[in-house]
Design an enzyme around this catalytic site. Structure first.
Site, PDB file in Angstrom:
ATOM      1  N   HIS A 119      -0.670   4.411   2.185  1.00 35.03           N
ATOM      2  CA  HIS A 119      -0.168   3.838   0.929  1.00 35.03           C
ATOM      3  C   HIS A 119      -0.805   2.452   0.770  1.00 35.03           C
ATOM      4  O   HIS A 119      -1.129   1.801   1.773  1.00 35.03           O
ATOM      5  CB  HIS A 119       1.355   3.718   1.064  1.00 35.03           C
ATOM      6  N   ASP A 196       4.215   3.203   9.397  1.00 38.65           N
ATOM      7  CA  ASP A 196       4.807   3.133   8.070  1.00 38.65           C
ATOM      8  C   ASP A 196       5.754   4.324   7.945  1.00 38.65           C
ATOM      9  O   ASP A 196       5.325   5.461   7.756  1.00 38.65           O
ATOM     10  CB  ASP A 196       3.690   3.184   7.017  1.00 38.65           C
ATOM     11  N   GLN A 199       8.366   7.241   4.252  1.00 44.47           N
ATOM     12  CA  GLN A 199       8.721   8.603   3.852  1.00 44.47           C
ATOM     13  C   GLN A 199       9.571   9.317   4.894  1.00 44.47           C
ATOM     14  O   GLN A 199      10.472  10.083   4.552  1.00 44.47           O
ATOM     15  CB  GLN A 199       7.451   9.422   3.577  1.00 44.47           C
ATOM     16  N   LYS A 222      14.498   4.510  -0.229  1.00 44.65           N
ATOM     17  CA  LYS A 222      13.982   5.858   0.038  1.00 44.65           C
ATOM     18  C   LYS A 222      14.900   6.609   1.005  1.00 44.65           C
ATOM     19  O   LYS A 222      14.756   7.807   1.195  1.00 44.65           O
ATOM     20  CB  LYS A 222      12.571   5.787   0.607  1.00 44.65           C
ATOM     21  N   CYS A 362      -0.071   5.096  -5.477  1.00 44.86           N
ATOM     22  CA  CYS A 362      -0.407   3.943  -4.609  1.00 44.86           C
ATOM     23  C   CYS A 362      -1.198   4.403  -3.400  1.00 44.86           C
ATOM     24  O   CYS A 362      -0.980   3.924  -2.270  1.00 44.86           O
ATOM     25  CB  CYS A 362       0.841   3.190  -4.164  1.00 44.86           C
TER      26      CYS A 362
HETATM   27  N1  PLP Z   1       4.515   3.385   2.386  1.00 42.80           N
HETATM   28  C1  PLP Z   1       4.732   4.612   1.907  1.00 42.80           C
HETATM   29  C2  PLP Z   1       4.228   5.803   2.690  1.00 42.80           C
HETATM   30  C3  PLP Z   1       5.417   4.782   0.703  1.00 42.80           C
HETATM   31  O1  PLP Z   1       5.629   6.006   0.227  1.00 42.80           O
HETATM   32  C4  PLP Z   1       5.867   3.627   0.006  1.00 42.80           C
HETATM   33  C5  PLP Z   1       6.534   3.771  -1.297  1.00 42.80           C
HETATM   34  O2  PLP Z   1       6.290   4.685  -2.048  1.00 42.80           O
HETATM   35  C6  PLP Z   1       5.638   2.375   0.558  1.00 42.80           C
HETATM   36  C7  PLP Z   1       4.968   2.297   1.748  1.00 42.80           C
HETATM   37  C8  PLP Z   1       6.100   1.135  -0.094  1.00 42.80           C
HETATM   38  O3  PLP Z   1       7.505   1.093  -0.149  1.00 42.80           O
HETATM   39  P1  PLP Z   1       8.239  -0.056  -0.942  1.00 42.80           P
HETATM   40  O4  PLP Z   1       7.656  -0.055  -2.326  1.00 42.80           O
HETATM   41  O5  PLP Z   1       9.677   0.367  -0.927  1.00 42.80           O
HETATM   42  O6  PLP Z   1       8.004  -1.332  -0.232  1.00 42.80           O
END
Ligand code: PLP
Length: 404
Positions: A119, A196, A199, A222, A362
């Site tokens: 991401h 990370d 998900q 999430k 993203c």
């Molecule tokens: N990493 C992953 C795999 C994600 O799916 C997301 C959000 O869609 C993020 C990071 C970023 O999360 P946040 O916008 O809640 O900081």
């Protein structure tokens, strides 16, 4: 609707307010569970005060609710201690914290390994670190179906590698990373590992002890909790080795006009007033989630994902983004209809009450890898049922009739 989905739905107040909504954008945000909603309301009505500052009774109640939330998070993660749980604003904030605090100790020539499936929030902070410190970013390639190409780990993790920062599961393909070889390769060269977990947390408790990483980042929204809060879990010794990132109230030992000493983790990393009610809501959400029958729930969502994949596979002209089978993957299904913009597809689906996400998610490097501008993504939670999947499939038939 299966028993579990029907029972689950009742715990999500928004879904009762939208009985005809087919909400399939859970990878973007899961709906707020009742346990979180109740905990936030209870906090705001009975012990709202700032935390870790006041000595009156109301403030002490707020303190204990906030610290209780930290314990609830620690339990969900099977952390060795609640002191390993840092509240942040979300996954993005957690990764940026590591990129700054850990990145502070890196120098030109040191390497950080990412993967092409990350991401943007696990790309951009490292690119910014490269600007600041001159570190080298190495990007692990993917297999044709979009999994991390672990056979090539040896080519990409060198003795100069200081950190491996990869996704626990992709927000586009749903592919779950096989972390055993990743952690082993990082350990072999003395590199830290950041996962990370944005998900993965939505699909059941995470065992950070078993994963063997040093840092784990995720967001409350999430995990069926409030937005505006997230977590950075760090192994005690890994957190203790980091300098602070943000400076301000709450993260100090003693401040003199000339010099300041810092608090121990986790407070060292929680400068200023934290997201108090949100953290309490997240703790309650995870406490409730921890007790759920995850084997049954995950079997249910995997069945729905397979039903969707099978239904999409017989539609003409569709390209899947990611693995087609349900092995080692989350119930996230992404696809492209060449020549039709994902936003147009989402528009038609929205007219039918089907909420899915369209765009680059993203993850533009991953879109480039698949040779698409964007994709439509359906992401499934245990409160979804066959009717949600069938509404999406019917909507896609309509899309193909109207737009192709
Ligand atoms: N990493 C992953 C795999 C994600 O799916 C997301 C959000 O869609 C993020 C990071 C970023 O999360 P946040 O916008 O809640 O900081």
């Amino acid at each position: 609707m299966t028993f579990q989905a029907a029972a689950w739905r009742k715990h999500f107040p928004l879904l009762a307010n939208h009985p005809r909504l087919h909400y399939l954008d859970n990878a973007a945000t899961g709906q707020l569970c009742e346990a979180a909603f109740d905990a936030v309301t209870h906090h705001e009505l009975t012990h709202r005060a700032n935390v870790l500052r006041g000595t009156y009774r109301l403030a002490e109640l707020a303190d204990s609710a906030y610290e209780n939330a930290r314990q609830q998070v620690a339990k969900y993660l099977n952390a060795a201690s609640d002191a390993e749980v840092v509240f942040t604003a979300g996954t993005t904030a957690s990764i940026n914290l590591v990129a700054h605090a850990f990145g502070e100790g890196l120098k030109a020539g040191d390497e950080v390994l990412l993967s092409l499936a990350e991401h943007h929030s696990n790309f951009v902070p490292w690119q910014m670190l490269r600007e600041r410190r001159g570190v080298t970013l190495r990007i692990l390639p993917l297999t044709t179906e979009g999994r991390l190409d672990l056979a090539r780990l040896g080519d990409f993790i060198t003795p100069r590698c200081r950190l491996v920062a990869v996704t626990h599961a992709s927000n586009v393909t749903g592919a779950i990373t096989d972390l055993v070889p990743v952690v082993a390769a990082a350990r072999a060269v003395g590199a830290r590992v950041l996962l990370d977990g944005a998900q993965a947390v939505q699909h059941g408790p995470v065992d950070v002890a078993a994963l063997g990483a040093d840092f784990y980042a995720f967001s409350g929204h999430k995990a069926f909790g409030p937005s505006g809060v997230g977590v950075l879990w760090g192994k005690a010794e890994a957190l203790a080795a980091l300098p602070p990132f943000l400076g301000g109230g709450g993260m100090i030992g003693r401040v003199g006009a000339e010099q300041t000493t810092y608090a121990l983790p986790p407070r060292r990393f929680e400068a200023g007033t934290p997201p108090i009610a949100q953290a309490i809501g997240l703790g309650a959400a995870l406490d409730w989630l921890r007790e759920q029958p995850w084997t049954a729930l995950n079997a249910h969502t995997a069945r729905l994902a397979q039903r969707l994949i099978d239904g999409l596979a017989v539609l003409p002209g569709l390209t899947f983004i990611g693995p087609r089978d349900m092995r080692e993957r989350l119930p996230i299904v992404a696809f492209d209809l060449p020549g039709i913009h994902p936003h147009d597809i989402c528009q038609v689906l929205d007219e039918r009450g089907v909420a899915v996400r369209g765009g680059h998610h993203c993850a533009q490097p991953l879109m480039d890898f698949f040779g698409v501008q964007g994709a439509v993504r359906a992401s499934i939670a245990p409160y979804n049922d066959e009717a949600d999947i069938d509404a999406l499939l019917e909507g896609m038939r309509d899309v193909i009739r109207r737009l192709t």
